[in-house]
Design a protein around this motif. Structure first.
Motif, PDB file in Angstrom:
ATOM      1  N   GLY A  81      -5.268  -8.593  -2.491  1.00  0.00           N
ATOM      2  CA  GLY A  81      -4.710  -8.701  -0.920  1.00  0.00           C
ATOM      3  C   GLY A  81      -5.675  -7.588  -0.194  1.00  0.00           C
ATOM      4  O   GLY A  81      -6.085  -7.920   0.861  1.00  0.00           O
ATOM      5  N   THR A 107       0.904  -5.226   7.678  1.00  0.00           N
ATOM      6  CA  THR A 107       0.691  -4.726   6.581  1.00  0.00           C
ATOM      7  C   THR A 107       0.245  -3.340   6.835  1.00  0.00           C
ATOM      8  O   THR A 107      -0.362  -3.190   8.036  1.00  0.00           O
ATOM      9  CB  THR A 107      -0.159  -5.620   5.577  1.00  0.00           C
ATOM     10  OG1 THR A 107      -1.529  -5.558   6.453  1.00  0.00           O
ATOM     11  CG2 THR A 107       0.676  -6.649   5.527  1.00  0.00           C
ATOM     12  N   PHE A 147       0.293 -10.048  -0.075  1.00  0.00           N
ATOM     13  CA  PHE A 147       1.183  -8.711   0.280  1.00  0.00           C
ATOM     14  C   PHE A 147       2.711  -8.958   0.252  1.00  0.00           C
ATOM     15  O   PHE A 147       3.411  -8.010  -0.052  1.00  0.00           O
ATOM     16  CB  PHE A 147       0.829  -8.314   1.818  1.00  0.00           C
ATOM     17  CG  PHE A 147      -0.557  -7.326   1.792  1.00  0.00           C
ATOM     18  CD1 PHE A 147      -0.203  -6.099   1.597  1.00  0.00           C
ATOM     19  CD2 PHE A 147      -1.600  -8.005   2.236  1.00  0.00           C
ATOM     20  CE1 PHE A 147      -1.370  -5.127   1.819  1.00  0.00           C
ATOM     21  CE2 PHE A 147      -2.804  -7.245   2.530  1.00  0.00           C
ATOM     22  CZ  PHE A 147      -2.572  -5.826   2.201  1.00  0.00           C
ATOM     23  N   THR A 158       8.721  -5.791   7.025  1.00  0.00           N
ATOM     24  CA  THR A 158       7.978  -4.577   6.601  1.00  0.00           C
ATOM     25  C   THR A 158       8.829  -3.459   6.906  1.00  0.00           C
ATOM     26  O   THR A 158       8.940  -2.295   5.986  1.00  0.00           O
ATOM     27  CB  THR A 158       6.963  -4.623   7.279  1.00  0.00           C
ATOM     28  OG1 THR A 158       7.114  -4.554   8.618  1.00  0.00           O
ATOM     29  CG2 THR A 158       5.986  -5.709   6.906  1.00  0.00           C
ATOM     30  N   CYS A 197       3.799  -8.341  -3.322  1.00  0.00           N
ATOM     31  CA  CYS A 197       3.807  -6.890  -3.700  1.00  0.00           C
ATOM     32  C   CYS A 197       5.165  -6.372  -2.847  1.00  0.00           C
ATOM     33  O   CYS A 197       5.826  -5.508  -3.342  1.00  0.00           O
ATOM     34  CB  CYS A 197       2.692  -6.186  -2.773  1.00  0.00           C
ATOM     35  SG  CYS A 197       2.665  -4.437  -2.866  1.00  0.00           S
ATOM     36  N   TYR A 198       5.140  -6.721  -1.498  1.00  0.00           N
ATOM     37  CA  TYR A 198       6.693  -6.274  -0.885  1.00  0.00           C
ATOM     38  C   TYR A 198       8.065  -6.728  -1.431  1.00  0.00           C
ATOM     39  O   TYR A 198       8.929  -6.004  -1.513  1.00  0.00           O
ATOM     40  CB  TYR A 198       6.479  -6.585   0.463  1.00  0.00           C
ATOM     41  CG  TYR A 198       5.665  -5.922   1.399  1.00  0.00           C
ATOM     42  CD1 TYR A 198       4.613  -4.667   0.746  1.00  0.00           C
ATOM     43  CD2 TYR A 198       5.100  -6.482   2.689  1.00  0.00           C
ATOM     44  CE1 TYR A 198       3.571  -4.322   1.555  1.00  0.00           C
ATOM     45  CE2 TYR A 198       4.032  -5.746   3.225  1.00  0.00           C
ATOM     46  CZ  TYR A 198       3.519  -4.849   2.724  1.00  0.00           C
ATOM     47  OH  TYR A 198       2.502  -4.315   3.481  1.00  0.00           O
ATOM     48  N   PHE A 258      -1.800  -6.931  -5.304  1.00  0.00           N
ATOM     49  CA  PHE A 258      -2.092  -6.048  -4.363  1.00  0.00           C
ATOM     50  C   PHE A 258      -3.707  -5.758  -4.092  1.00  0.00           C
ATOM     51  O   PHE A 258      -4.065  -5.681  -3.074  1.00  0.00           O
ATOM     52  CB  PHE A 258      -1.104  -4.735  -4.471  1.00  0.00           C
ATOM     53  CG  PHE A 258      -1.267  -3.805  -3.031  1.00  0.00           C
ATOM     54  CD1 PHE A 258      -0.768  -4.594  -2.196  1.00  0.00           C
ATOM     55  CD2 PHE A 258      -1.857  -2.561  -2.999  1.00  0.00           C
ATOM     56  CE1 PHE A 258      -0.841  -3.557  -0.930  1.00  0.00           C
ATOM     57  CE2 PHE A 258      -1.520  -1.802  -2.027  1.00  0.00           C
ATOM     58  CZ  PHE A 258      -1.056  -2.244  -0.835  1.00  0.00           C
TER      59      PHE A 258
END
Length: 982
Positions: free
Chosen positions: A116, A300, A453, A72, A456-457, A113
């Motif tokens: 999520g 997250t 997630f 992250t 998306c990341y 997303f």
């Protein structure tokens, strides 16, 4: 201090529906740092952190935290670069990804997303229900199976929270301060309790021998279970020991350093439970990757600040500082908490997920100061607050996607109520979250959230990597502490975590993303945001073109790269539709397709009015779309159609993607107009450019038409490098022609060995892996027929008349079509051309008033351009004298005809016509019922003499294909296009 407290009191976590306004004055602390903290800290910290430390040990638990937080952190760096490269309005991650990677990526990742965040709402709700049923009010349990209770109360709480969001968003906004305070207060109470060693609890412990090792496990203590006082009696045979220790007990910390992974139903590693009613056992098989997937949702929430960029005073500076600071803060908190848990409790207590050995207590609450219920209530309120934020944020994300109209099916959710709330999107969020509540287990919902997630990341890191490597002129982020290598590392870590956590979930998540991507690509909105994928495509195309242009093409890589010449029309005619449909029939060649046409206008005169070119491009694009043909459009503007066609042939394509095959229609009106000149010009130019030529004559099937059967007949007379065989094979692969049978005909003279020719051809087809039947047809050497003489004499007399009249080259072009039409008019003798000659004066008179017609293959000049043509040229004195002599000569000898005797015919003309007539007869005899006939197209006469030579050439081809339903003339470039080798 009073100012700081007032700002804390006005803290707002709800994502606004509007972009930046004049009142946007949130600082880094209030607008980014605190929202990120509240979104990151969640239920996992309070109800799963001790269990993760107990199962993985302190070292591996810290490693799990470090891996998740590093992932992250790298994503935060990439996101900071993207977020500071322009204004990020509502929509947050969706807006960043869609404007950086394009609508396809943005839409697919935006939906992922959204899923999520919706599942995260269900995870927080299920966590809140777990706290209620296990630690606060176990009396409300209805079913014996605890998971049924979790599902029931989870759905009820979801309905309640959805109603609150629907009618009281402002109330939720005001309670945001309370929810955040509960999280911070609970963490502080835990730290005070651990550091002061203020907590204490006794447990009932027993030992068991397994594989020559002694393991300890706990017995369940509480109401309706074992009383602690009964632990040491003969029935249970346990002993009472403390479950919590102080920080100075290094032996306990040392015993908690290593892993202690258990299987489902284990009371110790490898030791299965004996009595589920009294023994504390593990309900879920654990491993490093499983615990990593369960823990990841607790890190997250890093995008909470970027989602609020429109409300920030200085978004360019606040987003990087606040996001990275929140990420570092939570990383330190998690690592410290893991270490303190390992020092404050025994292994057995840490592994007791639901606190069954401590009378249903929460481990973190027993450690805390001053009372366990402080942490329990704080944890409950924080999870409810986090669930409310998800139920508020997810609908707004779905609304942003629907409002962008990148996914047509979501247009329904682009509507809001009068107060601006996306109620329809809220209902969709409720439906998704209800699925997670129906699962009813935090440990099962968390891996699903992890996958969504991580997808998306991954795209955030991919976007930053591409923009950094491509160095687009518009890539100028204010945040400069990034590098493409760190973004690439973040991308690799995200993808790795997905597959090591749960490869099945990873495949499902990626499949959903790919499916949405393809849907948007196929039916989505036509958006152009200058995205990085477009830049990547341009860079890749440049590299590929340069590479393909440097390397010589091997025969195995040859494929027909078409330049389809269409006539200039205001609508797509049937002939043009047929050429487009036939171009699609060759799609299995996987070659390039360029659809080109010549607009007969002066380009300079179109400076003020470019509608003509745009309309023609739009028309051709419509044709490509209707026929689902992937190709390019090339429109050339030139007053002279022949010159424009020559220019088009030379300029079409780029580098290694230049067309090698010309596809055009047969000039059906060649007898009356000068289209034969442009037709032969195309063939000659293609020969010079070493391009193959395909000429389609007849009505070809339209795009949805399928032939029920029949044969495709290939008349292979001249070796052309295998061009005809390859084209026939590719045609048969298309669904339109798939049910047709392929037949190969070859022509032999009487002195040839027909049997050997047939066997040789069979062997060639076998080695080329082409399935077809073979027939050898013998061409007789019988005398030349009267019809052949008649057609040949026709041409000779036409040429002689032009020569006798002494016309200039330009006047011959104008007069020739009239004479040819007279020669082919029914009822007119093919030998006596006197009627045409008697009208020669009318022809010359018409030359003074007629306009020059620019004619190509099936191309007609617009009527509105007829007035723009040059004035007619006056007849010269020499021409008048010759015409007067001719009239006087006809009056003196009426019986004498301007004829050509057979003995005067040129041998080459006679032989060419004889071959055309005989071959046409054979084809009509054997292939009259064929759905398609492929024939070799003979080359034009070289060198070029005059237009009469081209006229004769087209007449040979007309005779060759006369009476056939559907013909494809094929002329190879002389290059081998097929090989027997793999």
């Amino acid at each position: 201090m009073s100012t700081f407290l007032s700002r804390i009191g006005s803290y707002n976590t709800v994502l606004q529906m509007k972009n930046k306004t004049d009142g946007a004055d949130l600082s880094t602390l209030m607008g980014v740092y605190l929202p990120c903290l509240q979104n990151i800290f969640g239920v996992i910290l309070f109800i799963r952190m001790p269990w993760i430390v107990g199962q993985a040990g302190v070292v591996q638990a810290c490693l799990i935290i470090a891996v998740c937080c590093l992932t992250t952190f790298l994503t935060s760096v990439s996101m900071s670069a993207i977020a500071t490269n322009g204004v990020v309005p509502a929509g947050g991650s969706y807006f960043m990804i869609s404007r950086t990677l394009g609508p396809q990526f943005g839409g697919s990742v935006g939906i992922i997303f959204f899923l999520g965040v919706s599942f995260a709402a269900s995870m927080y709700i299920v966590g809140a229900i777990e706290i209620l049923l296990n630690y606060l009010v176990p009396q409300i349990i209805i079913f014996d199976d605890i998971w049924h209770n979790m599902r029931l109360y989870g759905e009820l709480m979801l309905i309640l929270l959805t109603c609150i969001v629907a009618v009281g968003v402002k109330l939720v906004n005001k309670l945001a301060t309370l929810f955040l305070a509960c999280v911070i207060l609970s963490i502080l109470c835990i730290y005070v309790g651990i550091l002061g060693s203020l907590g204490s609890v006794d447990v009932c412990e027993k030992s068991v021998e397994y594989n020559n090792e002694t393991f300890s496990y706990l017995l369940k203590v509480g109401k309706d279970k074992l009383l602690l006082a009964e632990c040491e009696n003969e029935t249970y045979g346990g002993h009472i020991t403390t479950g919590l220790t102080n920080l100075l007990d290094f032996e306990n910390f040392k015993s908690n350093i290593g892993p202690y992974y258990q299987g489902a139903g284990d009371i110790a590693p490898g030791v299965q439970v004996g009595d589920k009613d009294t023994q504390v056992y593990n309900d879920l098989a654990t491993s490093f990757t499983i615990l990593l997937a369960i823990f990841f949702p607790s890190v997250t929430g890093i995008m909470a600040g970027s989602n609020r960029s429109g409300d920030l005073k200085n978004a360019q500076g606040s987003i990087p500082k606040g996001t990275i600071a929140a990420n570092l803060t939570t990383t330190v908190v998690y690592l410290v908490t893991a270490i303190l848990c390992g020092a404050a409790a025994t292994r057995q207590v840490l592994c007791d997920k639901y606190g069954e050995s401590i009378d249903g207590g929460l481990v973190m609450s027993l450690i805390a100061f001053p009372h366990p219920y402080v942490v329990v209530f704080g944890c409950l309120l924080s999870t409810i607050g986090a669930a409310l934020q998800c139920l508020i944020g997810a609908p707004r994300l779905l609304y942003a996607i629907a409002a962008d109209d990148v996914i047509p099916v979501l247009k329904f959710f682009s509507v809001t109520l009068e107060n601006g709330e996306p109620f329809r999107a809220l209902i969709a969020t409720f439906c998704i979250a209800s699925i997670g509540c129906a699962i009813g287990n935090v440990d099962l919902v968390a891996p699903i959230i992890t996958m969504f997630f991580l997808v998306c990341y991954s795209c955030v890191n991919l976007a930053c990597t591409l923009q950094s490597l491509l160095q687009a002129p518009n890539w100028r982020p204010r945040f400069t502490l990034y590098h493409w290598a760190t973004s690439l590392l973040g991308l690799i870590m995200c993808l790795t975590l997905m597959f090591i956590s749960n490869w099945i979930y990873a495949i499902v998540a990626l499949s959903i993303a790919v499916g949405i991507y393809k849907y948007i690509d196929f039916k989505g909105a036509e958006k152009e945001w200058g995205d990085g994928i477009r830049g990547l495509q341009l860079q890749a195309a440049k590299y590929s073109l340069l590479s393909a242009d440097r390397e010589s093409l091997h025969i195995k890589n040859w494929r027909p790269q078409l330049l389809a010449l269409l006539s200039y029309k205001e609508t797509l005619t049937e002939d043009n539709q047929g050429l487009l449909s036939f171009s699609r029939s060759l799609k299995h060649g996987n070659g390039l397709v360029i659809v080109g046409t010549v607009v007969p206008y002066d380009l300079i005169k179109l400076l003020d009015d470019n509608d003509v070119l745009e309309k023609q491009r739009s028309l051709l694009e419509q044709g490509l779309k209707e026929h689902k043909l992937a190709g390019f459009i090339q429109v050339t503007c030139e007053e002279s159609i022949p010159k424009g066609t020559t220019t088009l042939l030379q300029t079409a394509g780029l580098g290694g993607l230049k067309p090698n095959t010309i596809l055009m229609g047969w000039p059906e009106n060649w007898k009356t107009k000068n289209s034969f000149e442009n037709f032969s010009r195309v063939v000659r130019c293609a020969t010079v450019l070493r391009q193959s030529v395909l000429v389609a004559r007849g009505s070809f099937p339209q795009r949805k038409q399928k032939l029920a059967g029949g044969t495709i007949d290939v008349w292979w007379v001249v070796h052309d490098g295998g061009m005809m065989l390859l084209i026939a094979h590719l045609i048969k692969q298309h669904k339109t022609w798939r049910k047709c049978r392929l037949r190969i005909f070859t022509v032999a003279q009487l002195e040839d060995d027909s049997v050997k020719m047939r066997n040789d051809l069979k062997n060639i087809l076998y080695e080329l892996r082409i399935d077809a039947t073979v027939q050898v047809i013998e061409m007789s050497n019988k005398d030349i027929s009267a019809y052949t003489y008649e057609r040949t004499v026709n041409m000779a007399e036409r040429n002689k008349m032009m020569e006798y009249m002494g016309l200039t080259k330009r006047q011959k072009k104008r007069t020739l079509s009239f004479v040819v039409e007279s020669a082919h008019t029914p009822g007119t003798s093919g030998i006596e051309l006197d009627p045409a000659l008697m009208e020669a004066e009318e022809v010359l008179n018409e030359m003074e008033t007629a306009t020059q017609q620019h004619e190509g293959p099936a191309i007609v000049e617009p009527e509105e351009e007829q007035d723009k043509r040059e004035p007619p040229r006056q007849r010269t004195h020499s021409q008048n004298v010759k015409l007067r002599r001719y009239k006087d000569k006809k009056k003196r000898d009426k019986d004498r005809h301007f004829t050509v005797r057979r003995s005067q015919l040129k041998t080459d003309q006679l032989l060419a016509m004889d071959t055309s007539v005989k071959l046409n007869g054979l084809v009509r005899e054997h292939s009259s019922e064929a759905v398609l006939v492929l024939m070799n197209m003979p080359p034009p006469v070289t060198p070029f003499v005059d237009s009469m030579t081209d006229q004769n050439y087209v007449e040979y081809l007309d005779v060759l294909t006369e009476g056939l339903n559907r013909v494809l003339l094929v002329r190879g470039s002389g290059t081998e296009v097929v090989t027997v080798y793999s």
